[in-house]
Design a protein around this motif. Structure first.
Motif, PDB file in Angstrom:
ATOM      1  N   GLN A 274      18.170 -67.958  45.411  1.00 10.79           N
ATOM      2  CA  GLN A 274      19.051 -66.943  44.826  1.00 10.79           C
ATOM      3  C   GLN A 274      20.039 -67.593  43.866  1.00 10.79           C
ATOM      4  OE1 GLN A 274      20.757 -65.269  48.366  1.00 10.79           O
ATOM      5  NE2 GLN A 274      19.207 -63.657  48.522  1.00 10.79           N
ATOM      6  N   ARG A 275      20.640 -68.686  44.322  1.00  9.26           N
ATOM      7  CA  ARG A 275      21.620 -69.381  43.480  1.00  9.26           C
ATOM      8  C   ARG A 275      20.948 -70.007  42.258  1.00  9.26           C
ATOM      9  NH1 ARG A 275      26.745 -72.904  45.548  1.00  9.26           N
ATOM     10  NH2 ARG A 275      27.420 -73.558  43.491  1.00  9.26           N
TER      11      ARG A 275
ATOM     12  N   ARG B 228      18.822 -68.707  50.134  1.00 11.94           N
ATOM     13  CA  ARG B 228      20.099 -68.775  49.414  1.00 11.94           C
ATOM     14  C   ARG B 228      19.999 -69.726  48.228  1.00 11.94           C
ATOM     15  NH1 ARG B 228      23.492 -67.106  46.645  1.00 11.94           N
ATOM     16  NH2 ARG B 228      25.589 -67.894  46.659  1.00 11.94           N
ATOM     17  N   TYR B 229      19.283 -70.836  48.400  1.00 11.87           N
ATOM     18  CA  TYR B 229      19.071 -71.807  47.326  1.00 11.87           C
ATOM     19  C   TYR B 229      18.399 -71.148  46.128  1.00 11.87           C
ATOM     20  CZ  TYR B 229      16.772 -75.698  44.899  1.00 11.87           C
ATOM     21  OH  TYR B 229      16.308 -76.578  43.945  1.00 11.87           O
TER      22      TYR B 229
ATOM     23  N   ASP C 214      25.740 -77.036  41.921  1.00  9.00           N
ATOM     24  CA  ASP C 214      24.829 -76.633  40.845  1.00  9.00           C
ATOM     25  C   ASP C 214      24.097 -77.842  40.269  1.00  9.00           C
ATOM     26  OD1 ASP C 214      25.549 -73.989  41.159  1.00  9.00           O
ATOM     27  OD2 ASP C 214      27.022 -74.023  39.536  1.00  9.00           O
TER      28      ASP C 214
END
Length: 99
Positions: free
Chosen positions: A69-70, A66-67, A35
């Protein structure tokens, strides 16, 4: 497998693929290393098209999908806001959260 367990049902203490291992999460309200790296990447300026996506793959080993989304989940957390309030506010504005 314990005799009262049903196949396909979670059994306490049994490892389930894709399930997080206890003890790997940071304490509540703190960011993990990934994070912090995501926020650091968002703070950088990119000169060439595609450079950011290449760095995402190289530094984090994540696909750009994915990046992002996170990142969208991350900027909704209090820990991210406390870590870098100006960046999180900017990202929320870009997403359209704040007016």
């Amino acid at each position: 497998m314990p005799e009262e367990a049903v196949p396909g049902q979670d059994v306490p203490g049994q490892d389930v693929p894709g399930q997080d291992v206890p003890g790997e999460e940071p304490p509540a309200g703190e960011l993990d290393e990934t994070d912090r790296r995501i926020l650091a990447i968002e703070n950088m300026q990119w000169k060439y098209q595609g450079a950011k996506e290449m760095e995402i793959r190289r530094r984090l080993g994540l696909s750009p999908t994915r990046y992002y989304q996170r990142l969208n989940v991350l900027i909704d957390t209090r820990a991210a806001l406390e870590h870098d309030p100006m960046l999180v506010d900017r990202l929320r504005r870009q997403r359209g959260d704040l007016t």
